[in-house]
Design a protein around this motif. Structure first.
Motif, PDB file in Angstrom:
ATOM      1  N   THR B  60      42.591  82.938  -3.840  1.00 34.84           N
ATOM      2  CA  THR B  60      43.087  82.748  -3.027  1.00 34.84           C
ATOM      3  C   THR B  60      43.500  84.351  -2.891  1.00 34.84           C
ATOM      4  N   GLY B 256      37.509  75.401   1.949  1.00 32.42           N
ATOM      5  CA  GLY B 256      37.854  76.571   0.923  1.00 32.42           C
ATOM      6  C   GLY B 256      38.881  76.232   0.421  1.00 32.42           C
ATOM      7  N   THR B 257      39.242  75.713  -0.897  1.00 32.58           N
ATOM      8  CA  THR B 257      40.101  75.979  -1.505  1.00 32.58           C
ATOM      9  C   THR B 257      40.391  75.590  -2.588  1.00 32.58           C
ATOM     10  N   PRO B 293      39.809  81.218   1.093  1.00 29.79           N
ATOM     11  CA  PRO B 293      37.748  81.313   2.033  1.00 29.79           C
ATOM     12  C   PRO B 293      36.883  81.148   1.471  1.00 29.79           C
ATOM     13  N   THR B 294      35.826  81.293   2.027  1.00 26.39           N
ATOM     14  CA  THR B 294      34.987  82.087   1.180  1.00 26.39           C
ATOM     15  C   THR B 294      33.831  82.995   1.957  1.00 26.39           C
ATOM     16  N   ASP B 300      35.538  81.359   9.161  1.00 23.25           N
ATOM     17  CA  ASP B 300      36.113  80.641   7.667  1.00 23.25           C
ATOM     18  C   ASP B 300      37.662  79.995   7.863  1.00 23.25           C
ATOM     19  N   THR B 302      38.995  77.137   7.007  1.00 21.48           N
ATOM     20  CA  THR B 302      39.645  76.960   6.372  1.00 21.48           C
ATOM     21  C   THR B 302      40.995  78.133   6.167  1.00 21.48           C
TER      22      THR B 302
ATOM     23  N   ALA C 299      32.135  74.083  -6.191  1.00 19.36           N
ATOM     24  CA  ALA C 299      32.941  74.361  -4.399  1.00 19.36           C
ATOM     25  C   ALA C 299      32.246  73.134  -3.708  1.00 19.36           C
TER      26      ALA C 299
END
Lengths: 325, 325, 325, 325, 325, 325
Positions: B60, B256-257, B293-294, B300, B302, C299
């Motif tokens: 994050t 993405g979390t 985020p990836t 991204d 998310t 993930a």
């Protein structure tokens, strides 16, 4: 014409080939790039691998190849109980001969390729490519059929007069087509609009021209079935083009697109809606656009759902021709 | 203050710039890191790029930059028909000066930065960061406004007394804020709880304090509109903080979390709910947290939905100020 | 038997360990590969890391490890308010000793491993692996319990007599099990079917045998609760196997699978349905198959939802044993 | 001018800030977009986020932002033992105001922005963007300094008269610059050529104009040091532009580029060569182009090496100004 | 102790199991977490899955699991012609019981776990984790063996007195160990330094303490063999710890790390160097650190090369014990 | 036969088409699947998309399509100054009709397809696919030409009698071919061996049969040129097959493969070596195998280098036919 399935049929007696092997064509359909071989076909798949005219993320030049790679062999639709590949003569007519970094030549090539399909009496289903391709496609259709109705699934109206000052853009085709008289605005329905574009001037222009818009909040409140039903009533008789921008789907269902917008349709909603439109109206052409795959392989979920959109359209056409709509 | 749009306006007469070019600020808003320039603003965006206090996946720390990269230019909300950027004076106040591997200094820096916004009369909207940032944020708000109400979208209650024996954690801020008197428990509503945490002791503590919980099964059974309506009734008048953990969304919508939990809200549900909360209550601060985020780019999804959550909050605030809630 | 939590409990007095640390077992459960240690267990998790018999994308050989990596510590189910790990004695019995590129030996090893669990009185929950593993699993169950009922969540019926001419395939197990008498067709219910496979001959065979199919359009029209309720009625008393192919989910919710099909269930629908089936019927075995993760880490969202499917099954079993179904 | 480090210095007394926090500028350098603030600077970093004119994969529009995200704080070069940020006054002058889908306006904006830097007496270092940007950049330099020498690291010569019939392309800038008299061909050296382009006509034109080419096989046979030494001799006195296409690196070292070609330089070779060129010749401008990151974050290795190329150039300039070349 | 190979040996008579199946341990070695079972072992693999103390990208908490997943069965080293698994008794001693978001408890747990290995007479090989773990590891070694020599492959010296004001960090362990007397500075050699950190004060401190540094430019100029030879001479007799930060490799060879720096070693150079160090000196412990895999699966190339580094160390130890160094 | 370039040539007068558009064939070569059209060709590209017989990671079934997608138009080799596409008549003969999950039928289909090329007097260049395909390929070659010499680039010898007890595997083809008399062991040279497989029994068998092995440490010590020179001498006159397993490259250069091994060749080394082998010996067939792309698009670096390996082979053949070897 080359039939990718041939070797599997001849050697093994199989009715299908694996998705990942053999010549890459849409759903393993026969391939031709010779206009003379289009005679008697019902539908021709055409690729339009361009992204020159986008305002944000590029990548739709990989759309047609990705959709072909994601497509699987045909078979009976488990709800509609009809096999489009048996009901229709479908060929993969290859990609229009687009030119990198030359949007004008590319759009002209797309128009010419679509026109070849129409001349042969076929229905073109175009795999995009960014949404700027709608302009040459529909211009070619209108040249054959006169002004057309339009059912347009999208987050955005694509009715800008310009985007960043650019007049031929993926954000302007519908404005240009209406203004040029190729699309009949009273037979033009938009479904799925949401987010923060366009602004009030474009919406005012739309209202003035008599275009019908179903926003995403209308879909939420009315339900997709009701929206589709009203759309069919509004568009009514006459030639219709169906243009599906995959960003009408929520990014959960179609992340691989250039300007995704959360809060959209589910695949379950869109797929059935496409079939209903295709079986309920007089389709003369269709496209699925803005597929910007992150991987050009069978694992790309956006290309996958784009393939299924194409299939629902084909299934709808097949149903209509059987009189089952 | 620097306006990222300036060059585009001056050279090309454009009202927007492309998302991927120019100074990276939230939605292209003007940037300042000088408290003196906050006077007269309505909302300040603040980044809190930390992940020191997570119990599972980190990442994050990239949230604020990713949300800024995913944000697009403002425009009229197509359902609410209001443009937050015209209705409100919004600035990007940059990131709080967090320090890697020093959670105490980072949280203090976040509190100080939020306090600067509040002192200028602005409403802070914080981009997280893990959920531990809620503690300093809301403490700063309570220092300005007295004990606050809290609307909290999340999979998890974040009301642990400790997580793995750690008292200041992303799993404990709400417990600490209630116990310290900064959040009024009878005006505290949780929405979207599901999965396997917390356990019975935490739930018992919550019940005892009078906190209201809408589990995901309540949302399923009552519908999100009803849940939001009840929430507005429960929280009622007085200052309210809105804290949105993106993991309240199903992982399909926000993969993405750090601690995703299947079975959550859709974007369509959450976005409207945020707008309704922001327009229906007296918001004095808000955050969107747990965006890991990836990829730190516009692709991204998310970060994208996190941006749209921020926008719905801004739109809600704008609506309320126009008296339209 | 080794308890991965031991070091954390002994050194720190913790009741959980972080997901990413310590021995990799399902949900941190104790690990054994010794049949003698199975005595007295309720449930044994078994991995079946194979993908030799797929017709399209491989990768399910990574499924069991990915599901274990995605699994988190147990805790009380926030809707059902029961903690499966307290209610049941669960062990991770490791992977069946499969052999690369030797499907026959692999399937035999899976059958033998499942049989060991059954012999000890345990209920096997198998992590796949492609769907071909259902044949040895259910054969072992039928050897213990006689012909079983089957609840089968899937996009595809998996009732081909052959796929590409291959008789033992991930597309044929259910045909073979019914024909061999291991599954009682009148107690066999399929849920979630959609797309373009199988064809009319397979559907005709199904009808002839008396198998019940709920297509995805049935779920859309009836609602998942009604479909589950009817399923429980149809299957009725007697031993039941629950087989969940993650591709029953829409690819938005489970992209990591070999033959994804848009238009499927949501996680919210499937998770509750699994719990209802597990608490409402006499489960004697279960599997979650076709998880082809793109990354073998915490993930991976498909592995994550697969883990949650397992948990709902465990929760359902726990509820049933408490008499709460 | 805004100094991103300010908050960290003021609050914590730190001399650096974390890469992932604070305003995104090159290496945390001060940011300005006001030409008046360029007075007295040595070097201005300029972004040119375009990819309209590529012939294959797009994505370089994300190059400038990715290089900034990958850049870390300055410090002493561990071989050269000089800190460019102490030796030189460097600012981040932001991105040129490029316009999506309008290459002509974009290239003009790049030329104007570079000219502003030159007018202030600064040395522009441009972050690309595709290689078409070399034309406006070097035209601006030649307008200030007269015809320039050129050291050009690349797989391809970029001396086509056209590519797919397009005259302004990322494959043609060097042809156009030589023909227009902006680059002095006898002071133009290419390093790293390999693969299958261009063809004999372009090579014949190059020979005729007196351009020097070191192919990758020359580097292999002579060693990079010898090639750099000869280059410095050939280019000699007078203004020189250094243009580094990251595809000169082997794809192992720089996978994120549009037309990668295996068999290229290593980072170890290229980085030192750039420093040697920058310290050994009279640099008046430089660029690093064709960075098409797959992720716009600090993890993108191509953007990372692009940052290090910039740093070696800056270090070389610093060395030269100290008279240490 | 559990032997993951057991089922394959018992059922199939195989001497290996597939990498992707069975209990996840290093190279399929037996697993124990019971100190009593360490008696008589030569080497114990220990995981230290932490990243709390990094200054830039997190992710090394996934390092140990990723290295185990990337490790393949042992076999004879094709150059050294010795099989470490036959020559040495190696166990996987699991992960130290680290605690998320609590660096102090985590480092203490690592120290205790390493001490257990040393007490049993084993040589610990630790899989990191960020480089902060070197402090507790080497402190434990020095407690057993007295001040140790240190061979340290790295881009960075890790000899800061603080990083961002944080004294216990992944940038400070070597400073702290030397100052505390656990590492003998005259027997401490660094190999591979490059880039822009540390600054002159740290380098001055190093010189003062008598630490030897081989920069990457020394490796380039002298060759890796010469550097290794000199290292062995300098370190000489007495206990030695080998610490390998994977970022010593060029990012082409090890992209998955938190602070990659282009211009580094190749795998071919590093692997042989590790073997030579391990066979040429009196190793009493080793680690491989800063593996921040992007995917926790067998496809992660950084984890793969980290595994091979471990193997070269094991091979070197095996060679030395056979007297072949 | 279909020429993918046709539309571009006819409409635009272009000599090439963009890589991402048009029918997907190797380097845009004409496509045929009709044996009758092979007459007079020099080389036929054949795809063998299989991975049934791997012992670790699958994915090579995507190799042929990925290599075609990564291939770019032909042109003159910048070192050799010859254009293979002008010097040789090359066609893409499509994929052999392999069958998923049926290795026996797939290998037979590969053998038959290669035999068709040989019958037409063409030289087959096969795109793999896992290395098990070498057995049917070379068997077909030996049926035409008698026992062949073999130059084999690989990490592994692939001379196991079995792998996990499986006799037909990607680890056994070379053993089987030698034992069956199809490969002449005294004319069989292996280059690039390293790592931990095979064991002493296999190496003893190799020595006994008179096979020559250049390990990676030999390449390191002798240089690749010397190794290639010796190889040409050893293999001498007579028909030769060239088999290139991309895992001979270091994973930095070819990460997308099933059993990568650090410490391998660079692309610069391998590419030239392939050309030298192809121009220096009497090649009658070749393959490039074990390409397991992570993405089936033009961005996949492993497929890219595989394409360049094919090109070097074609260039070498072209050189030899011109008498320039």
């Amino acid at each position: 014409m080359i039939d990718p399935l041939e070797r599997w049929r001849d050697r093994h007696g199989l009715a299908d080939k694996p998705d990942y092997a053999g010549l890459l064509t849409y759903a393993g359909m026969p391939y031709t790039q010779d206009p003379a071989e289009l005679d008697g076909i019902d539908v021709a798949i055409v690729g339009a691998p361009v992204d020159d005219l986008v305002s944000d993320r590029p990548g739709t030049r990989y759309g047609p190849r990705a959709i072909r790679a994601a497509s699987c062999p045909p078979g009976p639709h488990l709800e509609a109980r009809i096999d489009w590949a048996e009901a229709l003569r479908v060929v993969d007519y290859g990609d229009a001969p687009i030119v990198p970094a030359d949007a004008a030549r590319s759009l002209a090539a797309i128009e010419a390729t679509v026109a070849e399909v129409l001349r042969a009496g076929g229905l073109p289903v175009v795999l995009g490519g960014d949404h700027s391709i709608a302009e040459p496609e529909i211009r070619a259709c209108a040249a054959s059929h006169g002004p057309v109705g339009l059912v347009h699934f999208d987050t955005h109206t694509d009715t800008g007069a310009e985007v960043f000052g650019v007049e031929v853009s993926h954000g302007t085709p519908m404005y240009r087509l209406v203004e040029a008289g190729h699309v009949a605005p009273e037979r033009y329905v938009q479904i799925g609009l949401r987010g923060y574009w366009p602004g009030e001037p474009e919406l005012a222009w739309q209202a003035e021209r008599g275009i019908t818009s179903f926003f995403m909040h209308d879909v939420r409140d009315l339900g997709i079935e009701e929206v589709v039903g009203r759309t069919i009533d509004i568009v009514g008789h006459g030639p219709v083009f169906l243009s599906v921008d995959v960003d009408v789907l929520d990014p959960a269902f179609a992340p691989g697109t250039g300007t995704p917008e959360p809060g959209g349709l589910t695949s379950l909603e869109l797929l059935r809606a496409c079939r209903a439109i295709a079986s309920g109206l007089e389709l003369i052409g269709a496209d699925v656009v803005e597929v910007a795959p992150t991987a050009v392989g069978s694992a790309d979920v956006t290309a996958l759902v784009a393939d299924r959109i194409v299939r629902e359209i084909l299934t709808g056409i097949a149903l209509r021709r059987r009189g089952v709509s």
